[in-house]
Write an enzyme that holds these catalytic residues in place. Structure first.
Site, PDB file in Angstrom:
ATOM      1  N   LYS A  47       2.509  -3.056   5.850  1.00  0.00           N
ATOM      2  CA  LYS A  47       2.656  -2.915   4.401  1.00  0.00           C
ATOM      3  C   LYS A  47       4.099  -2.582   4.016  1.00  0.00           C
ATOM      4  O   LYS A  47       4.577  -2.977   2.955  1.00  0.00           O
ATOM      5  CB  LYS A  47       1.686  -1.855   3.879  1.00  0.00           C
ATOM      6  CG  LYS A  47       0.217  -2.291   3.911  1.00  0.00           C
ATOM      7  CD  LYS A  47       0.003  -3.611   3.188  1.00  0.00           C
ATOM      8  CE  LYS A  47      -1.464  -3.952   3.032  1.00  0.00           C
ATOM      9  NZ  LYS A  47      -1.675  -5.263   2.385  1.00  0.00           N
ATOM     10  N   SER A  75       0.841  -1.195   0.000  1.00  0.00           N
ATOM     11  CA  SER A  75       0.000   0.000   0.000  1.00  0.00           C
ATOM     12  C   SER A  75       0.875   1.244   0.000  1.00  0.00           C
ATOM     13  O   SER A  75       2.029   1.200   0.437  1.00  0.00           O
ATOM     14  CB  SER A  75      -0.894   0.002   1.256  1.00  0.00           C
ATOM     15  OG  SER A  75      -1.549   1.239   1.413  1.00  0.00           O
ATOM     16  N   TYR A  80      -1.159  -0.534  10.050  1.00  0.00           N
ATOM     17  CA  TYR A  80      -1.301  -0.885   8.634  1.00  0.00           C
ATOM     18  C   TYR A  80      -0.077  -0.446   7.832  1.00  0.00           C
ATOM     19  O   TYR A  80       0.438  -1.193   6.994  1.00  0.00           O
ATOM     20  CB  TYR A  80      -2.564  -0.214   8.094  1.00  0.00           C
ATOM     21  CG  TYR A  80      -2.945  -0.595   6.692  1.00  0.00           C
ATOM     22  CD1 TYR A  80      -3.501  -1.833   6.407  1.00  0.00           C
ATOM     23  CD2 TYR A  80      -2.777   0.306   5.641  1.00  0.00           C
ATOM     24  CE1 TYR A  80      -3.877  -2.171   5.112  1.00  0.00           C
ATOM     25  CE2 TYR A  80      -3.150  -0.016   4.351  1.00  0.00           C
ATOM     26  CZ  TYR A  80      -3.701  -1.258   4.090  1.00  0.00           C
ATOM     27  OH  TYR A  80      -4.068  -1.584   2.806  1.00  0.00           O
TER      28      TYR A  80
END
Length: 271
Positions: free
Chosen positions: A158, A141, A154
């Site tokens: 990632k 991401s 997150y």
């Protein structure tokens, strides 16, 4: 493009994962559909069958080593091989660092990073035994590439997937196993709440909605995944971004040597 290939796609009951499963089935792949809700898994399997494709479902979480190994084992038992692995399963538990619970940190770590590691290890062990190469595609991401406020968990996982991708591309090239990553931007069940919060904030502050958050569809991502997974592709160790019709290629961070005086100048300028 993928006739006769077996593709395992984790987290493929909705959003990007579902679109990849359907697109790969249309291209002739035999698809292993994975998710944590048995009914949702069966719906995607039935949809693939309705368009003349071949699929089987596995209801299991990638969040544990045992779960990930079970998913791979069931795919191998049913289809006899795995040619393509798409590590797509993901969740979000967004909070600012100071408010983030241990559970919110660990759940995101388990699904994204442990899940990608465990599925990949099990599949690679099989691919090496077959000695016919293979294709691994990891979902990263822009949060991992650039950071996103409120997504420290997150963003961290990632970024970890980037390191995993670059390392495995080097480790596995002698086995003709290609490893790449995609940073998608698409409107899905997972991204919609984030986008809606940003839209509401922009409206409240009378600010324009950033172009960065004007995202494409899951189908746009699926088309790129199929292209990279095709046997005619030789690309490995690369990171591509997909946002609608806009496709980008990210480079590894570059290194520039500095003198102490140059460092002081940078530090002072930044401050």
């Amino acid at each position: 493009m993928l006739t006769g290939k077996v593709a395992l796609i984790t987290g493929s009951t909705r959003g990007i994962g579902k679109s990849i499963a359907l697109q790969m089935a249309k291209e002739g792949a035999l698809v292993a559909v994975n998710g944590t809700n048995a009914n949702s898994v069966q719906i995607v399997v039935d949809e693939i069958h309705s368009i003349g494709g071949h699929a089987m479902g596995i209801c299991e979480s990638v969040a544990t080593i045992a779960g990930a190994e079970y998913i791979v084992s069931k795919t191998l038992t049913h289809f006899g091989k795995i040619d393509i692995l798409i590590n797509n399963a993901g969740i979000t538990r967004d909070q600012l660092l100071v408010n983030m619970s241990d559970q919110a940190w660990q759940e995101v770590l388990d699904v994204h990073l442990t899940g990608t590691f465990a599925c990949t290890r099990a599949v690679v062990q099989h691919m090496k035994t077959r000695d016919e190469g293979g294709c691994l595609i990891n979902m990263t991401s822009t949060a991992g590439l650039m950071g996103t406020v409120g997504q420290v968990n997150y963003s961290a996982v990632k970024a970890g997937i980037l390191g995993l991708t670059w390392t495995l591309a080097e480790e596995l090239k002698r086995f003709s196993i290609r490893v790449n990553a995609i940073a998608p931007a698409a409107l899905t069940d997972m991204t919609q709440p984030v986008i809606e919060r940003i839209q509401a904030k922009c409206e409240a502050e009378s600010k324009p909605f950033p172009d960065f958050w004007k995202v494409g569809s899951p189908e746009d991502v699926a088309k790129v995944v199929v292209l990279i997974a095709d046997d005619s592709s030789t690309v490995s160790g690369q990171v591509f971004s997909v946002n609608g019709s806009k496709i980008g290629k990210w480079e590894k961070p570059s290194h520039a040597e500095l003198t102490l005086e140059e460092l002081k100048d940078i530090v002072c300028r930044e401050n």
